[in-house]
Write a protein that holds these residues in place. Structure first.
Motif, short mmCIF file in Angstrom:
data_model
loop_
_atom_site.label_atom_id
_atom_site.label_comp_id
_atom_site.label_asym_id
_atom_site.label_seq_id
_atom_site.Cartn_x
_atom_site.Cartn_y
_atom_site.Cartn_z
N GLN A 31 0.84 -1.19 0.00
CA GLN A 31 0.00 0.00 0.00
C GLN A 31 0.88 1.25 0.00
OE1 GLN A 31 -2.28 -0.32 3.59
NE2 GLN A 31 -3.16 -2.31 3.05
N PRO A 32 0.29 2.41 -0.36
CA PRO A 32 1.05 3.67 -0.22
C PRO A 32 1.53 3.86 1.22
CG PRO A 32 -0.91 4.02 -1.56
CD PRO A 32 -1.02 2.62 -1.03
N ASP A 33 2.69 4.47 1.34
CA ASP A 33 3.38 4.72 2.61
C ASP A 33 4.05 3.49 3.18
OD1 ASP A 33 2.69 7.43 2.61
OD2 ASP A 33 0.79 7.04 3.63
N ASP A 34 3.96 2.34 2.51
CA ASP A 34 4.74 1.19 2.95
C ASP A 34 6.22 1.44 2.66
OD1 ASP A 34 2.72 -0.30 3.99
OD2 ASP A 34 2.44 -1.59 2.25
N VAL A 35 7.07 0.82 3.47
CA VAL A 35 8.51 0.91 3.29
C VAL A 35 9.02 -0.47 2.89
CG1 VAL A 35 10.71 1.47 4.36
CG2 VAL A 35 8.66 2.76 4.99
N LEU A 36 9.71 -0.54 1.75
CA LEU A 36 10.15 -1.82 1.19
C LEU A 36 11.67 -1.90 1.13
CD1 LEU A 36 7.81 -1.93 -1.96
CD2 LEU A 36 7.25 -2.68 0.36
N THR A 37 12.17 -3.12 1.24
CA THR A 37 13.54 -3.41 0.81
C THR A 37 13.45 -4.38 -0.36
OG1 THR A 37 13.77 -5.24 2.39
CG2 THR A 37 14.58 -3.09 3.07
N LEU A 96 20.87 -2.06 2.86
CA LEU A 96 20.14 -1.72 1.64
C LEU A 96 19.31 -0.47 1.84
CD1 LEU A 96 18.76 -5.15 0.32
CD2 LEU A 96 20.45 -3.70 -0.80
N GLU A 97 19.24 0.36 0.83
CA GLU A 97 18.34 1.49 0.85
C GLU A 97 16.89 1.00 0.84
OE1 GLU A 97 18.46 4.62 1.18
OE2 GLU A 97 20.50 5.30 0.74
N THR A 98 16.03 1.76 1.46
CA THR A 98 14.60 1.42 1.47
C THR A 98 13.85 2.25 0.43
OG1 THR A 98 14.19 3.03 3.22
CG2 THR A 98 14.65 0.76 3.89
N TYR A 99 12.67 1.75 0.07
CA TYR A 99 11.83 2.43 -0.91
C TYR A 99 10.49 2.76 -0.27
CZ TYR A 99 15.29 0.59 -4.16
OH TYR A 99 16.47 0.29 -4.80
N LEU A 100 10.13 4.03 -0.27
CA LEU A 100 8.84 4.47 0.26
C LEU A 100 7.83 4.49 -0.87
CD1 LEU A 100 7.11 5.67 2.57
CD2 LEU A 100 7.90 7.94 1.82
N VAL A 101 6.73 3.78 -0.69
CA VAL A 101 5.69 3.73 -1.71
C VAL A 101 4.94 5.06 -1.72
CG1 VAL A 101 3.67 2.49 -2.57
CG2 VAL A 101 5.49 1.24 -1.37
N ALA A 102 4.94 5.72 -2.86
CA ALA A 102 4.29 7.02 -2.99
C ALA A 102 2.77 6.89 -2.99
CB ALA A 102 4.76 7.71 -4.28
N ASN A 103 2.10 8.03 -2.93
CA ASN A 103 0.64 8.03 -2.89
C ASN A 103 0.03 7.43 -4.16
OD1 ASN A 103 0.53 9.23 -0.35
ND2 ASN A 103 0.53 11.31 -1.19
N ASP A 104 0.76 7.50 -5.28
CA ASP A 104 0.24 6.90 -6.51
C ASP A 104 0.59 5.42 -6.62
OD1 ASP A 104 2.94 7.07 -6.94
OD2 ASP A 104 2.80 8.15 -8.85
N GLY A 105 1.15 4.84 -5.54
CA GLY A 105 1.43 3.40 -5.52
C GLY A 105 2.68 2.99 -6.24
N THR A 106 3.63 3.91 -6.43
CA THR A 106 4.84 3.60 -7.17
C THR A 106 6.08 3.81 -6.32
OG1 THR A 106 5.12 5.86 -8.03
CG2 THR A 106 3.72 4.34 -9.31
N ILE A 107 7.20 3.27 -6.80
CA ILE A 107 8.52 3.55 -6.24
C ILE A 107 9.45 3.93 -7.39
CG2 ILE A 107 8.25 2.00 -4.28
CD1 ILE A 107 10.02 -0.03 -5.79
N GLN A 108 10.54 4.61 -7.05
CA GLN A 108 11.58 4.92 -8.03
C GLN A 108 12.71 3.91 -7.85
OE1 GLN A 108 11.81 7.03 -10.53
NE2 GLN A 108 9.84 8.05 -10.23
N PHE A 109 12.87 3.03 -8.85
CA PHE A 109 13.86 1.96 -8.75
C PHE A 109 15.01 2.24 -9.71
CE2 PHE A 109 15.51 -2.39 -9.11
CZ PHE A 109 15.52 -2.75 -7.78
N PRO A 110 16.24 1.92 -9.29
CA PRO A 110 17.39 2.19 -10.15
C PRO A 110 17.24 1.56 -11.54
CG PRO A 110 18.12 1.51 -7.98
CD PRO A 110 16.64 1.33 -8.00
N VAL A 111 17.60 2.32 -12.54
CA VAL A 111 17.58 1.93 -13.95
C VAL A 111 16.15 1.80 -14.48
CG1 VAL A 111 18.34 0.26 -15.69
CG2 VAL A 111 19.77 0.71 -13.69
N LEU A 112 15.29 1.09 -13.75
CA LEU A 112 13.91 0.88 -14.22
C LEU A 112 13.07 2.14 -14.12
CD1 LEU A 112 13.12 -2.61 -12.63
CD2 LEU A 112 14.01 -2.11 -14.92
N GLY A 113 13.39 3.04 -13.19
CA GLY A 113 12.59 4.24 -13.01
C GLY A 113 11.35 3.96 -12.17
#
Length: 253
Positions: free
Chosen positions: A45-51, A85-102
């Motif tokens: 979900q948005p606001d989740d923190v992922l590795t 590892l760096e973490t990824y915060l899920v934005a309100n639009d349900g996306t993350i910014q991932f290296p190379v993939l965007g």
């Protein structure tokens, strides 16, 4: 007369201490339930923190997809730098910014589903990639009439209500097992359901398998609420009458 009164009070105390199995046993009549729903894995979900960890037979090819950060710590009085590892915060639009993939849409996927999706996206750049996804902020709170209330961090990607109660030390006899409240946030709304732990049909409830930030509240049962009152339960009356009888005996001797 005093002995009869004392016997009656003792009998009242014994009867008041008896607890019906119907009110304390979990999942009564479970043999009558023929189909159980499996555990539902969490959806991101948005606001989740992922590795997201990427590995491959040629590890150097996976390095650009594993952003790291240096975390300082103390060991033996000396400062030590650890790499995480760096973490990824899920934005309100349900996306993350991932290296190379965007920008990558992650909302609505389970850990396993997102791992497979990321694997397919990375196969263009890495041969035979292995992707491991984990939600870091999966926490649940168990409050009220349990032995160890608190907020618990969950390492797995799912947890049932019974496991959550196990983390909190289970419900003592003073807790109401027939009216367990589960609250969760759903699209900026608070939804809830009351579950009866003595009824095996709760295994089919969508609230039986908990989600991020769910709150479980156990209400005290009737005798416990009465104890919190002015005079308390029959055990309190028993103590009072015992003192009165002792005074009567002392005064009449």
């Amino acid at each position: 007369m005093i002995r009869r009164l004392f016997f009656s009070i003792c009998l009242l105390g014994i009867l008041s201490s008896c607890v019906s199995k119907k009110n304390i046993s979990y999942f009564q009549g479970l043999n009558q339930v023929h189909e159980l729903h499996p555990d539902n894995n969490l959806e991101i979900q948005p606001d989740d923190v992922l590795t997201i960890r990427v590995s491959a037979p040629e590890q150097e090819a996976a390095l650009p997809f594993n952003l790291t950060k240096s975390v300082g710590s103390m060991a033996g009085g000396a400062s030590v730098a650890n790499v995480e590892l760096e973490t990824y915060l899920v934005a309100n639009d349900g996306t993350i910014q991932f290296p190379v993939l965007g920008k990558v849409v992650v909302e609505g996927y389970t850990n396993q589903e997102l791992s497979l999706k990321m694997k397919e996206l990375l196969e263009v750049y890495v041969q035979d990639p292995i992707v491991n996804v984990r939600i870091l902020n999966f926490q649940i709170s168990v409050l009220g009439e349990v032995r160890s209330p608190g907020t618990f961090s969950i390492q797995d990607d799912h947890i049932s209500l019974s496991k959550a109660l196990g983390l909190a030390g289970d419900i003592p006899l003073s807790g109401d097992r027939t009216n367990v409240l589960v609250m969760r946030q759903d699209n900026n709304k608070i939804v809830h359901e009351y579950l009866d732990l003595t009824n095996p049909e709760i295994l089919e409830s969508p609230f039986y398998n908990l989600q991020q930030n769910d709150v479980v509240y156990i209400d005290p049962n009737g005798p416990k609420r009465q104890t919190a009152g002015y005079l308390g339960t029959a055990s309190t009356y028993l103590s009072i009458f015992s003192v009165i009888i002792s005074l009567v005996i002392l005064l009449t001797n």
